[in-house]
Design a protein around this motif. Structure first.
Motif, PDB file in Angstrom:
ATOM      1  N   GLU B  17       0.776  -1.247   0.093  1.00 61.17           N
ATOM      2  CA  GLU B  17       0.125   0.189  -0.090  1.00 61.17           C
ATOM      3  C   GLU B  17       0.660   1.261  -0.034  1.00 61.17           C
ATOM      4  N   GLY B  18       1.425   1.385   1.311  1.00 59.84           N
ATOM      5  CA  GLY B  18       2.304   2.729   1.166  1.00 59.84           C
ATOM      6  C   GLY B  18       3.460   2.732   0.443  1.00 59.84           C
ATOM      7  N   LYS B  19       4.247   4.073   0.184  1.00 58.21           N
ATOM      8  CA  LYS B  19       5.271   4.200  -0.841  1.00 58.21           C
ATOM      9  C   LYS B  19       6.508   4.051   0.202  1.00 58.21           C
ATOM     10  N   GLY B  20       6.583   4.833   1.173  1.00 56.42           N
ATOM     11  CA  GLY B  20       7.855   4.706   2.035  1.00 56.42           C
ATOM     12  C   GLY B  20       8.953   5.654   1.454  1.00 56.42           C
ATOM     13  N   PRO B  21      10.110   5.800   2.200  1.00 60.41           N
ATOM     14  CA  PRO B  21      11.025   6.415   1.846  1.00 60.41           C
ATOM     15  C   PRO B  21      11.730   5.700   0.474  1.00 60.41           C
ATOM     16  N   GLU B  24      10.047   5.359  -4.956  1.00 58.04           N
ATOM     17  CA  GLU B  24       9.903   5.062  -6.472  1.00 58.04           C
ATOM     18  C   GLU B  24      11.005   3.940  -6.966  1.00 58.04           C
ATOM     19  N   ILE B  25      11.930   3.876  -6.004  1.00 58.70           N
ATOM     20  CA  ILE B  25      12.960   2.580  -6.664  1.00 58.70           C
ATOM     21  C   ILE B  25      12.904   1.458  -5.458  1.00 58.70           C
ATOM     22  N   VAL B  26      12.834   1.753  -4.502  1.00 57.37           N
ATOM     23  CA  VAL B  26      12.825   0.607  -3.364  1.00 57.37           C
ATOM     24  C   VAL B  26      11.308   0.217  -3.152  1.00 57.37           C
ATOM     25  N   SER B 179      16.520  -7.647   3.397  1.00 54.76           N
ATOM     26  CA  SER B 179      16.643  -7.692   2.176  1.00 54.76           C
ATOM     27  C   SER B 179      15.755  -6.411   1.553  1.00 54.76           C
ATOM     28  N   VAL B 180      16.000  -6.086   0.477  1.00 57.06           N
ATOM     29  CA  VAL B 180      15.190  -4.953  -0.289  1.00 57.06           C
ATOM     30  C   VAL B 180      14.914  -5.441  -1.692  1.00 57.06           C
ATOM     31  N   MET B 181      13.601  -4.889  -2.017  1.00 56.74           N
ATOM     32  CA  MET B 181      13.139  -5.395  -3.461  1.00 56.74           C
ATOM     33  C   MET B 181      13.306  -4.045  -4.145  1.00 56.74           C
ATOM     34  N   VAL B 182      14.292  -3.910  -5.416  1.00 53.10           N
ATOM     35  CA  VAL B 182      14.341  -2.775  -5.861  1.00 53.10           C
ATOM     36  C   VAL B 182      14.050  -2.762  -7.483  1.00 53.10           C
ATOM     37  N   HIS B 183      13.473  -1.778  -8.024  1.00 57.20           N
ATOM     38  CA  HIS B 183      13.017  -1.583  -9.271  1.00 57.20           C
ATOM     39  C   HIS B 183      14.160  -0.806 -10.284  1.00 57.20           C
ATOM     40  N   LEU B 184      14.759  -1.425 -11.027  1.00 57.77           N
ATOM     41  CA  LEU B 184      15.804  -0.889 -11.717  1.00 57.77           C
ATOM     42  C   LEU B 184      15.726  -0.882 -13.520  1.00 57.77           C
TER      43      LEU B 184
END
Lengths: 173, 353
Positions: B17-21, B24-26, B179-184
Motif C-alpha cells: 500500500e504505502g510508498k515509504g522513503p 519510487e525505486i525501493v 533484504s530490499v526489493m528494488v526496481h531498476l
C-alpha cells in the motif's frame, strides 16, 4: 516412430534445435538421447546450498583415524551423526552445535569469515553471557584507570565488578 | 478441512500500500530472524508430536502476548486451503517451503500483514517484518521487538560463540536476513545493470529475482540481501545493506535522468506504448505483464504518464499472480482463463474510470 539413431527403440524424446533461425527436429529414444548428452533426465541432483556446504566441510581430507572418530560422532539430542551432517548440510537440533563444535570452526570461517557471534544477546538465554561480557568490559576499564592512576574512579569500578560477580553467582545458583 | 478461506479475498498488505522513503525505486524492505527452541529437534527431523508441541507452545505464547502483538491471527497451515497458501506466498508473507510441507506448520499474521511469524518452517520460528520503501531499520526494530517478546516466553537455542542456533549453518549467529526489493528499469535500459549487480555481489551481498533463491529477474525487479550472519552485529548488517541500497538508488536515479535528458521522446514512446498494451490487451501472461508494468511504472515515476498512482502497480504485481487471480475469481482457472482475467484486472485498474 523409431529412434533415428539406433532404429530399434520407439522414439520418446523429440528435440527441436533452432540454430541461426534454422530449425531441425530429432526423434530419439531415451537411451540415445542420454548418450548424446542432449539433456539431463534429472539423474544428477540439482546443485544446492547443501552441496556447496558439503564440499566446504570436506575440503581438507581428514586422517584415517579422524575419519573413524568423526563417523562415530553422534548427537545425543537428535541422533544425527557427523557423517549425516556432512551429507545434508543441516544440523538436527541445537545440541549438534556442541557435539560437532570442534569441526565447526573452519566451516564457519569459510561461510561467514568469522567464528564468533557479536550480535544480539537475548535477555533470558543470554543472561550469563551478558553478565560475563559486562564484567569483562568493566575489567578493561579498571585496568585503564589504574594505568592512568585514577584510583578513586577505579575503586568505584572495582566495587561494581564485585557486586556483579556476587549477583551473578547467586543468579547461577 | 479448509475453513479459513470463507470470505477470503486477496486484499492488500502494508508493504503493497504505502510508498515509504525512496519508494519510487525501493518497493519494499524485509527483515527476518531465524530462531529455534532449545532441546527440540529441528522441524525436518522432529516427530509429528514434537512439531505439534511447538505449534501449541507458540500458539499459547501468541495468546499470552496478545496485548503487545496487536491484532493477530494464528493460522494452521492444515486449515488453510492450498490456494490460500499460495496467495500468502505471492504476497511474500510465507515461504514456498511452508506450502510444500504444510504439516504442523503455522503462521502468525498481524492484521496489517506487516509482521508474520512462520512456525515449523526450516527453523522453529521465523519472525518477519515487511514494510514499503527503504525502511530497513524500522523493519528490524519491529522484528526485534517481537523477538524480545517471544524470548520472554520461549527457551531459545543460543550459544555464546555461535549466537542464535539455526538449522542451516548459513543462518547462524544473528539469524538475520535483511533484504530490499528494488526496481531498476533505467539501469537495465542503459545496460549498466550487470556491472551494478556484480559490484553488489563483490561486497558480500546476494542478488536474486522477485521470488527468492533461484528465481530469475523479471520486470527489472531485484532482491538484494545480506549473506553473512555471523561475526557482524545486526546493526552492521542493516547499515551495510542500507548504504549499498542508497547507492543503487542514486545510480538508478541518475540513469533515469540520463534517459530523460538524452532520449525523452524515445522513453516516452516506450512507456506509453506499454501503457497502451496494458489498457487494451485481452490476454496477458504474468511475465509480459510484469515487464510492461515495469515500463509503466518508470513512466509514472518520470512524469511521462499521469493520472495513475505508482502504488496501483505495486498492488497489481501481486494481484496478477496465479493464486491471487483465482482467489479473486473465486474458482480455479486454467492458463487461458488466467491470462484473460489478468488482462481484465489490469484494464480495470489502469483504464479510464
Amino acid at each position: 516412430m523409431l529412434c533415428q539413431a539406433c532404429q530399434k527403440n520407439p522414439a520418446t524424446v523429440h528435440l527441436t534445435h533452432i540454430i541461426n533461425y534454422e530449425q531441425s527436429v530429432q526423434h530419439l529414444c531415451e537411451q540415445c538421447a542420454r548418450e548424446k548428452g542432449e539433456f539431463d533426465f534429472g539423474a544428477s541432483p540439482p546443485f544446492s546450498i547443501q552441496n556447496l556446504l558439503t564440499g566446504l566441510m570436506n575440503m581438507e581430507a581428514p586422517l584415517k583415524e579422524q575419519l573413524v572418530y568423526q563417523d562415530k560422532l553422534q548427537c545425543e539430542g537428535c541422533g544425527l551423526t557427523y557423517a549425516q551432517f556432512g551429507q545434508i548440510g543441516r544440523f538436527g537440533c541445537s545440541e549438534c552445535y556442541t557435539v560437532f563444535s570442534n569441526r565447526l570452526l573452519p566451516l564457519m570461517r569459510r561461510i561467514h569469515g568469522s567464528a564468533q557471534h557479536v550480535g544480539k544477546i537475548p535477555a533470558r538465554a543470554g543472561g550469563v553471557v551478558r553478565l560475563r561480557r559486562s564484567i569483562d568490559e568493566l575489567r578493561r576499564q579498571l585496568k585503564e584507570l589504574v594505568s592512568r592512576e585514577e584510583f578513586e574512579e577505579a575503586a568505584v569500578i572495582r566495587d561494581k565488578i564485585r557486586s556483579l560477580e556476587e549477583g551473578g553467582e547467586k543468579g547461577d545458583a | 478441512m479448509p475453513n479459513d478461506d470463507k470470505g477470503m479475498r486477496c486484499g492488500s498488505s502494508k508493504w503493497m500500500e504505502g510508498k515509504g522513503p525512496d519508494g519510487e525505486i525501493v518497493l519494499s524492505s524485509r527483515v527476518r530472524l531465524a530462531r529455534n527452541i532449545m532441546g527440540m529437534p529441528f522441524p525436518y527431523l522432529a516427530s509429528d508430536s514434537q512439531t505439534e508441541t511447538i505449534n501449541k507452545q507458540v500458539e499459547q505464547v501468541s495468546i499470552n502476548l496478545a496485548d503487545e502483538l496487536g491484532d493477530i491471527k494464528f493460522l494452521r497451515m492444515n486449515n488453510v486451503s492450498p490456494l490460500h497458501r499460495q496467495v500468502l506466498v505471492e504476497k511474500h508473507l510465507i515461504s514456498p517451503l511452508l506450502v510444500k510441507e504444510p504439516h504442523n506448520s503455522a503462521v502468525i499474521l498481524r492484521n496489517d500483514q506487516a509482521v508474520s511469524v512462520m512456525v515449523n518452517e526450516e527453523d522453529h520460528l521465523r519472525i518477519q517484518c515487511l514494510l514499503p520503501g527503504l525502511q530497513l531499520e524500522e523493519a528490524f526494530a519491529e522484528a526485534n521487538r517481537w523477538d524480545d517478546l517471544f524470548e520472554k516466553e520461549l527457551d531459545y537455542a543460543y550459544d555464546e560463540q555461535w549466537g542464535f542456533l539455526t538449522v542451516c549453518p548459513t543462518n547462524v549467529g544473528t539469524g538475520l536476513r535483511a533484504s530490499v526489493m528494488v526496481h531498476l528499469p533505467a539501469l537495465t535500459l542503459t545496460k549498466q545493470i550487470n556491472r551494478v549487480l556484480s559490484a553488489i555481489a563483490q561486497v558480500g551481498l546476494a542478488v536474486r529475482g522477485l521470488y527468492g533463491e533461484g528465481s530469475e529477474i523479471i520486470g527489472n525487479l531485484v532482491q538484494i540481501s545480506n549473506q553473512v550472519t555471523l561475526g557482524q552485529s545486526e546493526n552492521e548488517i542493516i547499515r551495510n545493506l542500507y548504504g549499498v541500497t542508497r547507492q543503487i538508488v542514486e545510480q538508478e536515479s541518475s540513469a533515469r535522468q540520463v534517459l530523460l535528458n538524452e532520449g525523452r521522446d524515445r522513453l516516452s514512446d516506450r512507456v506509453n506504448r506499454a501503457f497502451g498494451v496494458l489498457t487494451h490487451a485481452r490476454l496477458m501472461s504474468s511475465q509480459e505483464a510484469l515487464q510492461l508494468l515495469s515500463d509503466v511504472r518508470l513512466g509514472i515515476d518520470s512524469g511521462l504518464i499521469g493520472d495513475v498512482s505508482g502504488n496501483v502497480l505495486k498492488e497489481l504485481m501481486v494481484l496478477l499472480r496465479p493464486a491471487c487471480l483465482q482467489m479473486e475469481a473465486g474458482r480455479e482457472l486454467d492458463g487461458m482463463e488466467r491470462d484473460r482475467e489478468r488482462a481484465c484486472l489490469i484494464r480495470k485498474s489502469l483504464g479510464p474510470k
